[in-house]
Design a protein around this motif. Structure first.
Motif, mmCIF file in Angstrom:
data_model
loop_
_atom_site.group_PDB
_atom_site.id
_atom_site.type_symbol
_atom_site.label_atom_id
_atom_site.label_comp_id
_atom_site.label_asym_id
_atom_site.label_seq_id
_atom_site.Cartn_x
_atom_site.Cartn_y
_atom_site.Cartn_z
ATOM 1 N N GLY A 187 0.831 -1.019 0.063
ATOM 2 C CA GLY A 187 -0.116 0.083 0.215
ATOM 3 C C GLY A 187 0.827 1.162 -0.029
ATOM 4 O O GLY A 187 0.236 2.523 0.079
ATOM 5 N N THR A 188 2.078 1.043 -0.276
ATOM 6 C CA THR A 188 2.955 2.350 -0.328
ATOM 7 C C THR A 188 3.386 2.654 -1.549
ATOM 8 O O THR A 188 3.356 1.767 -2.346
ATOM 9 C CB THR A 188 4.316 2.361 0.803
ATOM 10 O OG1 THR A 188 5.233 1.015 0.174
ATOM 11 C CG2 THR A 188 4.028 1.969 2.185
ATOM 12 N N GLN B 12 1.421 9.831 2.649
ATOM 13 C CA GLN B 12 1.318 8.398 2.547
ATOM 14 C C GLN B 12 0.514 7.867 3.901
ATOM 15 O O GLN B 12 -0.401 6.858 3.767
ATOM 16 C CB GLN B 12 2.567 7.632 2.742
ATOM 17 C CG GLN B 12 2.710 6.089 2.639
ATOM 18 C CD GLN B 12 2.101 5.716 1.274
ATOM 19 O OE1 GLN B 12 2.595 5.857 0.226
ATOM 20 N NE2 GLN B 12 1.171 4.633 1.640
ATOM 21 N N SER C 197 -2.669 5.060 3.701
ATOM 22 C CA SER C 197 -2.443 3.676 4.400
ATOM 23 C C SER C 197 -3.476 3.633 5.264
ATOM 24 O O SER C 197 -4.075 2.644 5.508
ATOM 25 C CB SER C 197 -1.020 3.813 5.056
ATOM 26 O OG SER C 197 -0.039 3.906 4.126
ATOM 27 N N GLU D 154 -6.483 0.725 5.472
ATOM 28 C CA GLU D 154 -6.700 -0.059 6.393
ATOM 29 C C GLU D 154 -8.354 -0.040 6.858
ATOM 30 O O GLU D 154 -9.052 -0.854 7.193
ATOM 31 C CB GLU D 154 -5.889 0.209 7.781
ATOM 32 C CG GLU D 154 -4.546 -0.078 7.647
ATOM 33 C CD GLU D 154 -3.984 0.396 8.954
ATOM 34 O OE1 GLU D 154 -4.476 0.433 9.980
ATOM 35 O OE2 GLU D 154 -2.712 0.436 8.834
#
Ligand SMILES: Cc1cc2nc3c(=O)[nH]c(=O)nc-3n(C[C@H](O)[C@H](O)[C@H](O)COP(=O)(O)OP(=O)(O)OC[C@H]3O[C@@H](n4cnc5c(N)ncnc54)[C@H](O)[C@@H]3O)c2cc1C
Ligand code: SF4
Length: 355
Positions: free
Chosen positions: A63-64, A148, A152, A156
């Motif tokens: 996810g980065t 970021q 992120s 989630e």
């Protein structure tokens, strides 16, 4: 680059856009993966074909978003598509300098602040003539990037909300499953069964806040690169408003606005790319008319700034529900609420393909 960017330290890097073209890649598979008209992939292919290297932003499985280097056309998909998050350039400036010194042709793509950073780095580490002969910089028309951490937290939250077995997969900000526009797509597994989700930016808390300019990093609201003088040899963006400027050119699959800024950019475009795409000469003014970030940075109200601060505090405290279900929750119309319940293939049938 968290706070203010001193514009005068970059003055030597800017070149005024010479002319503009509207462009669409002739490779339809590649076009499907591209946010706009596929200008980036078109340029990248021609560099990769001669044994060159291409740098750009990739959304990793964790996810980065990070800049990476590719050397094979088969890996091009990793860089295609817009990621509306700040990309970490990591050690790519160093890697780029190393490749240039080995006489490798390099295309480095990114936001204008990343390109300016690269050019500054190379000034100290690579001889001028090596840079002039081997490097092509492609910058984006850019309205700003969120941190970021926000993205992120959003992934989630999506995973928790959807009761996903193992997180969110295949996130695309600019899916073309409903045609060219601002539509997101992702999939996840619940109890082993695959679920796909597709929708317009305005229905999604992160994407809606992005498009409204609420959650960029502070420096983006004072961006010295939001102007017609560019740091890239070539600048790419969406050709919004194409139908009124060049009627009949768009077929609903995406059109790139391409600004040719330097002699290097002009030579590259004429020699390497013009034959592999459909293109038409345009004007810088027509592109800027529907793209305010070519003229000035994004702005936000004091209320939106306070909202963004609250969102960051909620995320730092781990309260993703507060951030995405209350603070950034988009106001959904009845139609939007119905649309959210439908499978995406049905959504596409009902809401059509193309703009
Ligand atoms: C944060 C952001 C803001 C943008 N704002 C505008 C705008 O205001 N107006 C406009 O017309 N266009 C904007 N764009 C550009 C547009 O969304 C497309 O990326 C661009 O038109 C290229 O599309 P393409 O079809 O040529 O290729 P694509 O394959 O879609 O483009 C991929 C290219 O984008 C780069 N890229 C993707 N995400 C990032 C990132 N997070 N950081 C750095 N580079 C990235 C890749 O390195 C690659 O060069 C923005 C893009 C980003 C990433
Ligand atoms: S708006 Fe400016 S500072 Fe922000 S990411 Fe884009 S180029 Fe960088």
């Amino acid at each position: 680059m968290q706070d203010e960017l001193p514009s005068n330290s970059f003055d030597m890097l800017f070149a005024k856009a010479r002319y503009a073209v509207a462009l669409q890649d002739s490779d339809s598979k590649s076009l499907e993966l591209s946010a706009s008209g596929g200008a980036f992939a078109l340029f990248a292919r021609s560099v990769l074909r001669v044994g060159g290297a291409v740098f750009g932003a990739s959304l990793l499985d964790n996810g980065t978003v990070r800049h990476i280097c590719i050397k094979r056309i088969d890996d091009l998909y990793k860089l295609q598509g817009s990621k509306y998050v700040k990309s970490n350039v990591a050690d790519t400036y160093e890697e780029c300098a190393h490749l240039l010194c080995k006489n490798t042709v390099v295309l480095y793509s990114g936001t204008p602040c990343q390109i300016a950073g690269l050019r500054k780095y190379l000034e100290k580490s690579v001889p001028k003539e090596v840079v002039a002969n081997n490097l092509l910089c492609v910058d984006l028309i850019c309205h700003g990037t969120p941190k970021q951490e926000i993205f992120s937290a959003y992934l989630e939250w999506l995973a928790t909300k959807n009761k996903a077995d193992d997180g969110i997969h295949g996130y695309a900000f600019r899916s073309k499953k409903m045609g060219w526009g601002l539509n997101y797509y992702y999939y996840f597994y619940r109890r082993g069964r695959k679920h796909e989700v597709l929708g317009p930016a305005r229905d999604d808390p992160y994407f809606a806040a992005f498009t409204k300019g609420v959650i960029y990093r502070r420096c983006c609201y004072k961006c010295p690169f939001a102007r017609l003088e560019r740091v890239g040899d070539i600048t790419i963006g969406d050709y919004w408003g194409i139908d009124s400027v060049h009627p009949g050119f768009s077929d609903g699959r995406g059109v790139s606005a391409v600004l040719i800024n330097t002699s290097n950019g002009e030579r590259f475009f004429n020699e390497c790319c013009a034959d592999e795409c459909k293109w038409i000469k345009s004007t810088v003014e027509s592109v800027a008319a529907n793209n305010s970030n070519l003229v000035k940075p994004a702005s936000r109200s004091d209320d939106d700034e306070r909202l963004a601060d609250e969102v960051e505090r909620a995320i730092s405290a781990g309260d993703h529900k507060l951030a995405f279900e209350k603070l950034l929750a988009p106001k959904l119309s009845l139609m939007a609420r119905i649309r959210r319940k439908l499978p995406w293939k049905l959504v596409r049938m009902v809401y059509g393909h193309g703009r």
